[in-house]
Design an enzyme around this catalytic site. Structure first.
Site, PDB file in Angstrom:
ATOM      1  N   CYS A 194       0.867  -1.179   0.000  1.00  0.00           N
ATOM      2  CA  CYS A 194       0.000   0.000   0.000  1.00  0.00           C
ATOM      3  C   CYS A 194       0.906   1.231   0.000  1.00  0.00           C
ATOM      4  CB  CYS A 194      -0.984  -0.017   1.168  1.00  0.00           C
ATOM      5  SG  CYS A 194      -0.260   0.196   2.798  1.00  0.00           S
ATOM      6  N   THR A 195       0.410   2.337   0.462  1.00  0.00           N
ATOM      7  CA  THR A 195       1.194   3.573   0.425  1.00  0.00           C
ATOM      8  C   THR A 195       2.159   3.660   1.597  1.00  0.00           C
ATOM      9  OG1 THR A 195      -0.657   4.668  -0.689  1.00  0.00           O
ATOM     10  CG2 THR A 195       1.066   6.085   0.216  1.00  0.00           C
ATOM     11  N   GLY A 196       1.624   3.763   2.814  1.00  0.00           N
ATOM     12  CA  GLY A 196       2.462   4.024   3.984  1.00  0.00           C
ATOM     13  C   GLY A 196       2.853   2.820   4.806  1.00  0.00           C
ATOM     14  N   ASN A 197       2.269   1.655   4.509  1.00  0.00           N
ATOM     15  CA  ASN A 197       2.560   0.405   5.221  1.00  0.00           C
ATOM     16  C   ASN A 197       2.271   0.506   6.712  1.00  0.00           C
ATOM     17  OD1 ASN A 197       5.336  -1.741   5.943  1.00  0.00           O
ATOM     18  ND2 ASN A 197       3.376  -2.384   5.139  1.00  0.00           N
ATOM     19  N   THR A 198       1.201   1.261   7.059  1.00  0.00           N
ATOM     20  CA  THR A 198       0.775   1.324   8.458  1.00  0.00           C
ATOM     21  C   THR A 198      -0.708   0.952   8.624  1.00  0.00           C
ATOM     22  OG1 THR A 198       0.254   3.686   8.314  1.00  0.00           O
ATOM     23  CG2 THR A 198       2.458   3.097   9.122  1.00  0.00           C
ATOM     24  N   CYS A 199      -1.438   0.814   7.524  1.00  0.00           N
ATOM     25  CA  CYS A 199      -2.878   0.514   7.619  1.00  0.00           C
ATOM     26  C   CYS A 199      -3.241  -0.713   6.787  1.00  0.00           C
ATOM     27  CB  CYS A 199      -3.728   1.697   7.158  1.00  0.00           C
ATOM     28  SG  CYS A 199      -3.448   3.231   8.046  1.00  0.00           S
ATOM     29  N   ARG A 200      -3.457  -0.517   5.491  1.00  0.00           N
ATOM     30  CA  ARG A 200      -4.020  -1.571   4.646  1.00  0.00           C
ATOM     31  C   ARG A 200      -3.113  -2.782   4.472  1.00  0.00           C
ATOM     32  NH1 ARG A 200      -5.488   2.230  -0.303  1.00  0.00           N
ATOM     33  NH2 ARG A 200      -3.635   3.224   0.537  1.00  0.00           N
ATOM     34  N   ASP A 243      -8.805   3.366   1.689  1.00  0.00           N
ATOM     35  CA  ASP A 243      -7.700   3.882   2.510  1.00  0.00           C
ATOM     36  C   ASP A 243      -8.283   4.548   3.751  1.00  0.00           C
ATOM     37  OD1 ASP A 243      -5.396   4.866   3.624  1.00  0.00           O
ATOM     38  OD2 ASP A 243      -4.826   6.090   1.902  1.00  0.00           O
TER      39      ASP A 243
END
Length: 153
Positions: A12-18, A120
């Site tokens: 994903c984008t930030g690698n802290t959620c999805r 997101d």
């Protein structure tokens, strides 16, 4: 006969959620099924290294009785070489990686499961995280069915 190790990287984008949620869900399911030939990790396209999983992601996992610790990390060229499948949360993530990853390795989760782009939840309330988690949980069930069929697990 030696069993093939299937290495799956969620992106994903930030690698802290999805992607960490997808990572946690798949890891939880393969452990429950005692599947030893699937390895799972996650990474981000535009992330700060070493960040904890978001508080709301952690809360959603806790609600589901899943223990998971994670530090964010950026995807690397070594990841692209090493992983069997690189599974993106959205078409935009896929488009950012398509010039670097071989076509036979790179997918969107939607492409495999028909779940659509993964919502997101970053910066939103716990209910949005719950919706994202449910979308991911359903998608990971479908992904696991596809993998077990393909590899005869």
């Amino acid at each position: 006969m030696e069993q093939t190790i299937i290495k799956i990287l969620f992106v994903c984008t930030g690698n802290t959620c999805r992607s960490p949620l997808a990572h946690a869900f798949l890891l939880n399911k393969i452990e429950a099924l005692n599947i030893k030939c699937i390895e799972v990790d996650s990474a981000g396209i535009g992330c700060a290294e070493g960040m904890d999983i978001s508080e709301n992601s952690q809360a959603v996992l806790k609600e589901r009785n899943i223990n998971f610790t994670h530090k964010s990390r950026a995807i690397t060229m070594k990841d692209i070489e090493d992983f069997t499948f690189i599974i993106c949360m959205t078409k935009s993530h896929y488009n950012l990686l398509k010039n670097y990853a071989p076509e036979e390795k790179l997918y969107t989760l939607d492409e495999i499961t028909g779940c659509g782009d993964i919502i997101d939840p970053y910066g939103q309330d716990l209910d949005v995280y719950r919706k994202t988690a449910q979308q991911l949980d359903d998608a990971i069930d479908k992904l696991l069915i596809q993998i077990t069929k393909k590899y005869g697990l």
